[in-house]
Design a protein around this motif. Structure first.
Motif, mmCIF file in Angstrom:
data_model
loop_
_atom_site.group_PDB
_atom_site.id
_atom_site.type_symbol
_atom_site.label_atom_id
_atom_site.label_comp_id
_atom_site.label_asym_id
_atom_site.label_seq_id
_atom_site.Cartn_x
_atom_site.Cartn_y
_atom_site.Cartn_z
ATOM 1 N N VAL A 232 43.865 44.342 36.245
ATOM 2 C CA VAL A 232 42.472 44.774 36.436
ATOM 3 C C VAL A 232 42.276 45.303 37.851
ATOM 4 O O VAL A 232 41.690 46.373 38.067
ATOM 5 C CB VAL A 232 41.493 43.611 36.180
ATOM 6 N N ASN A 233 42.779 44.556 38.826
ATOM 7 C CA ASN A 233 42.594 44.961 40.226
ATOM 8 C C ASN A 233 43.265 46.287 40.532
ATOM 9 O O ASN A 233 42.788 47.057 41.376
ATOM 10 C CB ASN A 233 43.159 43.880 41.160
ATOM 11 N N ASN A 234 44.370 46.575 39.858
ATOM 12 C CA ASN A 234 45.140 47.782 40.165
ATOM 13 C C ASN A 234 44.779 48.990 39.315
ATOM 14 O O ASN A 234 45.198 50.102 39.610
ATOM 15 C CB ASN A 234 46.640 47.497 39.978
ATOM 16 N N VAL A 270 37.128 39.490 31.896
ATOM 17 C CA VAL A 270 38.196 40.289 32.497
ATOM 18 C C VAL A 270 38.659 41.393 31.556
ATOM 19 O O VAL A 270 38.807 42.549 31.952
ATOM 20 C CB VAL A 270 39.388 39.390 32.885
ATOM 21 N N VAL A 271 38.892 41.046 30.285
ATOM 22 C CA VAL A 271 39.430 42.029 29.349
ATOM 23 C C VAL A 271 38.394 43.111 29.035
ATOM 24 O O VAL A 271 38.744 44.280 28.842
ATOM 25 C CB VAL A 271 39.934 41.342 28.059
ATOM 26 N N ASN A 272 37.128 42.751 28.999
ATOM 27 C CA ASN A 272 36.090 43.761 28.794
ATOM 28 C C ASN A 272 36.002 44.698 29.995
ATOM 29 O O ASN A 272 35.789 45.909 29.847
ATOM 30 C CB ASN A 272 34.735 43.096 28.559
ATOM 31 N N ASP A 273 36.180 44.142 31.187
ATOM 32 C CA ASP A 273 36.117 44.945 32.405
ATOM 33 C C ASP A 273 37.247 45.961 32.448
ATOM 34 O O ASP A 273 37.038 47.161 32.635
ATOM 35 C CB ASP A 273 36.181 44.023 33.626
ATOM 36 N N VAL A 274 38.482 45.495 32.242
ATOM 37 C CA VAL A 274 39.620 46.405 32.306
ATOM 38 C C VAL A 274 39.594 47.391 31.142
ATOM 39 O O VAL A 274 39.957 48.558 31.283
ATOM 40 C CB VAL A 274 40.949 45.615 32.337
#
Length: 348
Positions: A232-234, A270-274
């Motif tokens: 996610v961060n990358n 997290v998974v929704n964000d990415v």
């Protein structure tokens, strides 16, 4: 003759030296492994620290693999022996893995037996196991991951070699994969399929949780969470959008259910964000080839998120206890009765 290795002092010394060196390296790496096991779930661990830890681990694993390959090359040259029969036996065993518990238990025993065979140095068996598992184990990701966890529980030094082979085959398995990504590497359908299969196997490995017995997953769910949070961060800095999406989709297909069970709402956020980031970038891509492949991946990730597929256990995660499931027994019984009836009619 292979039998010569059994009493060969040079072969035994090579194996013993490998074991001693590996035990020393495992002790030195323990602190790093303990830190990385909580990366992503710890509020005190920054993303830069997490990437630094991941980078150190990847370099150490690749260094171990390189040293192992050099050791094996020296052993083969010095002993003037052919160990290909052992390597082929490991390959054949891995190719025979199915999603049946009886089968995987048999394959675990077969691989362990080869590892313990004094006619072949342990380092050669481990190298063959790691490479063949990464390149052949993806056919049955959950069954293969079960075998990996049990074998590496008995031979811990094999895990880092296996992970190094993962990193060599697909840099997306490394937490710091962004710095090494190259769009040209993934510009063919075969490459995309390879990326998909390896990431499914890697996802199956990190979520594998053995209940009961003595097996422990040394690269378990915490490492899966680390991979996802760093992904996610990358994502915002990675231009390799299609490969990015394929890697994420494949990983979630096998690891998503297990990650959700452990991290609940954290995982969903997290998974929704990415997913939102990747879908947005894919929809903005230009070019016919990118559009066609991107359209397919968009549909898969969208369905995964909208249908909350992480709530449903993926097929094969819970292995059958035997080749024939109980649901097939009535049908088999009817077929058997028909054979008897036909036989009786033929006699009359």
């Amino acid at each position: 003759m292979l039998m010569g290795i059994e009493t060969s002092p040079s072969a035994k010394s090579g194996v013993e030296q490998y074991r001693r060196d590996d035990e020393r390296e495992l002790a030195q790496e323990k602190a790093v492994l303990e830190r990385t096991s909580v990366v992503g779930s710890s509020a005190t661990t920054s993303s830069s620290q997490a990437e630094e830890i991941g980078s150190v681990l990847v370099k150490q694993r690749l260094k171990k693999l390189k040293e192992l390959e050099a050791t094996n090359q020296e052993l083969k040259s010095r002993l003037n022996e052919d160990f290909s029969s052992f390597e082929k036996s490991i390959t054949r065993t891995i190719r025979q893995i199915t999603a049946v518990k009886d089968n995987v238990n048999t394959k675990i025993n077969e691989i362990v037996k080869i590892f313990k065979d004094p006619r072949c140095p342990l380092s050669i068996s481990i190298a063959a196991f790691a490479k063949r598992m990464v390149y052949n184990g993806e056919r049955v990701p959950f069954g293969s991951s079960y075998v990996i966890v049990h074998v590496t529980s008995m031979f811990p030094q094999a895990m880092d070699i296996l992970l190094a082979e993962f990193h060599k085959a697909c840099i997306y398995t490394a937490p710091n994969h962004i710095a090494n990504s190259d769009q040209s590497v993934w510009d063919s359908p075969d490459s995309y399929e390879r990326l998909d299969s390896i990431m499914k196997l890697y996802g199956a490995l990190v979520q594998e949780d053995i209940h009961g017995g003595n097996a422990t997953n040394m690269h378990g769910i915490e490492h899966g969470w680390t991979w996802l949070t760093q992904f996610v961060n990358n994502t915002s800095t990675n231009n390799n959008n299609i490969a990015n999406a394929i890697a994420l989709n494949a990983f979630l297909q096998t690891a998503g259910f297990g990650l959700h069970q452990r991290y609940k709402s954290q995982f969903v956020n997290v998974v929704n964000d990415v997913g939102e980031q990747i879908l947005k970038k894919l929809r903005s891509e230009k070019g016919e080839q990118i559009f066609k492949k991107g359209e397919m991946i968009i549909a898969k990730i969208t369905a995964y998120l909208d249908d909350q597929m992480y709530l449903k256990e993926p097929e094969g995660r819970t292995m059958k206890t035997s080749l024939f499931s109980t649901s097939l027994l009535p049908e088999l019984e009817q077929h058997y009765q028909r054979l008897i009836t036909n036989s009786e009619e033929y006699k009359t």
